[in-house]
Design a protein around this motif. Structure first.
Motif, short mmCIF file in Angstrom:
data_model
loop_
_atom_site.label_atom_id
_atom_site.label_comp_id
_atom_site.label_asym_id
_atom_site.label_seq_id
_atom_site.Cartn_x
_atom_site.Cartn_y
_atom_site.Cartn_z
N VAL A 94 0.84 -1.17 0.05
CA VAL A 94 -0.15 0.02 -0.02
C VAL A 94 0.86 1.24 -0.08
O VAL A 94 1.52 1.65 0.91
CB VAL A 94 -0.89 0.06 1.26
CG1 VAL A 94 -1.69 1.37 1.15
CG2 VAL A 94 -1.99 -1.35 1.33
N GLN A 96 1.31 5.33 0.43
CA GLN A 96 0.50 6.30 1.50
C GLN A 96 0.79 7.71 0.71
O GLN A 96 -0.14 8.56 1.31
CB GLN A 96 1.08 6.32 2.74
CG GLN A 96 0.87 5.01 3.48
CD GLN A 96 -0.66 4.92 3.99
OE1 GLN A 96 -1.47 5.83 3.95
NE2 GLN A 96 -1.00 3.74 4.29
N ASP A 123 -6.86 1.06 -7.06
CA ASP A 123 -7.12 2.56 -6.48
C ASP A 123 -7.89 2.30 -4.93
O ASP A 123 -8.04 1.06 -4.54
CB ASP A 123 -8.08 3.31 -7.20
CG ASP A 123 -9.68 2.76 -7.47
OD1 ASP A 123 -10.11 2.10 -6.30
OD2 ASP A 123 -10.24 3.09 -8.41
N ARG A 124 -8.09 3.48 -4.05
CA ARG A 124 -8.50 3.28 -3.00
C ARG A 124 -9.52 2.72 -2.60
O ARG A 124 -9.89 2.32 -1.61
CB ARG A 124 -8.37 4.87 -2.33
CG ARG A 124 -9.26 5.75 -2.90
CD ARG A 124 -9.50 7.11 -2.20
NE ARG A 124 -8.45 7.93 -2.59
CZ ARG A 124 -7.57 8.47 -1.73
NH1 ARG A 124 -7.77 8.44 -0.29
NH2 ARG A 124 -6.69 9.31 -1.92
N HIS A 125 -10.48 2.70 -3.52
CA HIS A 125 -11.80 1.88 -3.42
C HIS A 125 -11.72 0.58 -3.75
O HIS A 125 -12.34 -0.16 -2.90
CB HIS A 125 -12.94 2.73 -4.13
CG HIS A 125 -13.10 4.27 -4.29
ND1 HIS A 125 -13.45 4.97 -2.78
CD2 HIS A 125 -12.89 5.30 -4.96
CE1 HIS A 125 -13.64 5.96 -3.16
NE2 HIS A 125 -12.97 6.44 -4.32
N ARG A 128 -10.22 -1.44 -0.86
CA ARG A 128 -11.06 -1.61 0.38
C ARG A 128 -12.17 -2.70 0.11
O ARG A 128 -12.61 -3.23 0.98
CB ARG A 128 -11.75 -0.54 0.72
CG ARG A 128 -10.66 0.88 1.19
CD ARG A 128 -11.63 1.87 1.66
NE ARG A 128 -12.18 1.62 3.11
CZ ARG A 128 -12.79 2.33 3.66
NH1 ARG A 128 -12.78 3.88 3.25
NH2 ARG A 128 -13.46 2.16 4.88
N ARG A 135 -6.12 1.93 4.55
CA ARG A 135 -6.35 2.94 4.09
C ARG A 135 -4.87 3.23 3.25
O ARG A 135 -3.89 2.88 3.40
CB ARG A 135 -6.29 3.99 5.41
CG ARG A 135 -7.45 3.99 5.86
CD ARG A 135 -8.61 4.40 5.39
NE ARG A 135 -10.07 4.51 6.13
CZ ARG A 135 -10.64 3.37 6.40
NH1 ARG A 135 -10.36 2.14 5.94
NH2 ARG A 135 -11.58 3.73 7.12
N GLY A 136 -5.10 3.85 2.14
CA GLY A 136 -3.89 4.34 1.35
C GLY A 136 -4.35 4.84 -0.12
O GLY A 136 -5.48 5.24 -0.30
N VAL A 137 -3.43 5.34 -0.96
CA VAL A 137 -3.85 6.05 -2.25
C VAL A 137 -3.73 5.07 -3.41
O VAL A 137 -4.48 5.29 -4.37
CB VAL A 137 -3.00 7.18 -2.46
CG1 VAL A 137 -3.44 8.29 -1.21
CG2 VAL A 137 -1.65 6.79 -2.49
#
Length: 418
Positions: A94, A96, A123-125, A128, A135-137
């Protein structure tokens, strides 16, 4: 080839895998494993995170890259066949921030070059959907990265050796190997003779392979072989969550490696028993086998610990390494001295991590091979002289690659006697 007696020094997963491979290639030979502890997998094999690496990071074409992929191909069916606990839980690396995105994309290209299957950038969605609490970008997803019980795997490999007629000798610390013509004679430390030169004859063998891990350089030097690379021990502490708090992570969550630091940093790893581990960090170890912490320090090992510290302090390459890695020392020292800082590093990736549920976990010690110029030896290193073959460096993904390392090492050993 005239090979009747074969010895393997070291009862970790690589040594036992090599012994098993030798029984397959030399069915008429008798294979003996010498292990200085009273049981197998006592050191690095029994103190790692249990990850079966897919081969994301390694330089394409390197031994690490090739043997990691081959090792996975061999390990999976073996574990399944023998009922070894194995879980293909997947892994996210991941990023950040924007700086880490560029490095992560480079890892993605390297993973594809290494033939790692089904890797994707998320991507961040999307990330998850794999790990709801992460959490990350940007993340690299390796769905086939797995976890396994390496000590159980080692025990099964040893059972194969014994089923083929091989022998396991415990409490047998090999301290020197003497090459005499077409034989190698094994010298074993007498019981209670630690620190002395008192030995007993362990026998003569037609072929010997050493997989001595944390003691690899010492055994080489005592046997009149090349003293470098040297082993500098680094400790790594883990923290553990069990039960419901551990369910906050489903698989493995790793940071993006920073080339400015020689070690990876804190990551989150599921174990096959359902626990979640945080770590490890990395800092210079007081001893090559110093697993105890604080008040539980084992004073009976003081002599060996002092010897280990003296060996590190007396190696010029270590001081060159230290001079060039002040930032790494400060980063790792912060998490080593402060459990709160350690946990906060993990919470950057999973803020929902329950700090109150985190408990101190085990400690591992890695055999970090180092060159005289202070550079770290990154790849696997195998060497052969006559009928003696040595595994001089087998860092991560050594356990993952163990069955493939065994193939490669036995190839070299048998080539030496043609």
């Amino acid at each position: 080839m005239g090979i009747g007696r074969v010895a393997v020094v070291g009862g970790g997963i690589i040594g036992v895998a090599v012994a098993r491979e030798l029984t397959k290639r030399l069915p008429d030979a008798h294979v003996t494993i010498f292990e200085k502890e009273p049981y197998l997998a006592a050191h690095q094999t029994g103190h790692n995170s249990g990850v079966v690496h897919a081969g994301l990071y390694y330089e394409p074409g390197s031994l690490k890259a090739r043997l990691c992929r081959r090792g996975v191909e061999l390990l999976i069916p073996y574990a399944i066949e023998h009922g070894i606990p194995y879980d293909e839980c997947g892994k996210l690396v991941v990023a950040q921030n924007l700086e880490e995105i560029e490095r992560l994309e480079a890892i993605f290209e390297r993973a594809k070059a290494n033939g790692v299957p089904h890797v994707k950038l998320l991507d961040r969605h999307e990330m998850r959907e794999v790990e709801p609490n992460v959490r990350g970008v940007l993340a690299l997803h390796s769905p086939h990265t797995a976890i396994v019980d390496y000590p159980a795997l080692t025990q099964q490999l040893a059972a194969d050796v014994e089923a083929a007629g091989g022998t396991l000798r415990f409490n047998a610390e090999v301290v020197r190997l003497d090459t005499l013509g077409n034989q190698v004679r094994v010298a074993i430390a007498l019981p209670g003779a630690e620190g002395s030169k008192l030995t007993e004859d362990g026998g003569a063998f037609d072929l010997v392979v050493t997989c001595a891990g944390l003691q690899a350089d010492r055994l080489a030097t005592a046997s009149g072989l090349e003293p470098t690379p040297k082993v500098v021990p680094f400790s790594g502490d883990y923290f553990v969550l069990t039960g419901e708090p551990a369910e906050v992570v489903k698989g493995l969550i790793y940071p993006v490696p920073d080339p400015a630091y020689p070690f990876l940093g804190v990551h989150l790893t599921r174990r096959v028993d359902g626990a979640l581990t945080l770590g490890p960090n990395a800092f210079l170890s007081f001893g090559r086998e110093a697993y105890s912490k604080g008040a539980s320090f084992q004073w009976e090992n003081l002599g060996r610990t002092a010897s280990d510290l003296a060996a590190t302090a007396g190696f010029g390459g270590f001081w060159k390494f230290a001079k060039n890695n002040v930032k790494a020392a400060l980063r790792e020292g912060r998490t080593a001295l402060s459990p709160k800082a350690f946990i906060e590093e993990a919470r950057k990736f999973v803020p929902e991590l329950d700090q109150a549920a985190v408990q101190p976990g085990p400690r591992g010690v890695r055999a970090q091979a180092m060159n005289p110029d202070g550079s770290l030896v990154d790849d696997f290193v195998f060497s052969t002289r006559g009928r003696l073959t040595q595994v001089r460096n087998a860092p991560s993904p050594g356990a993952t690659s163990s069955l493939a390392i065994a193939e490669s090492v036995v190839d070299k050993a048998l080539e030496s006697v043609k």
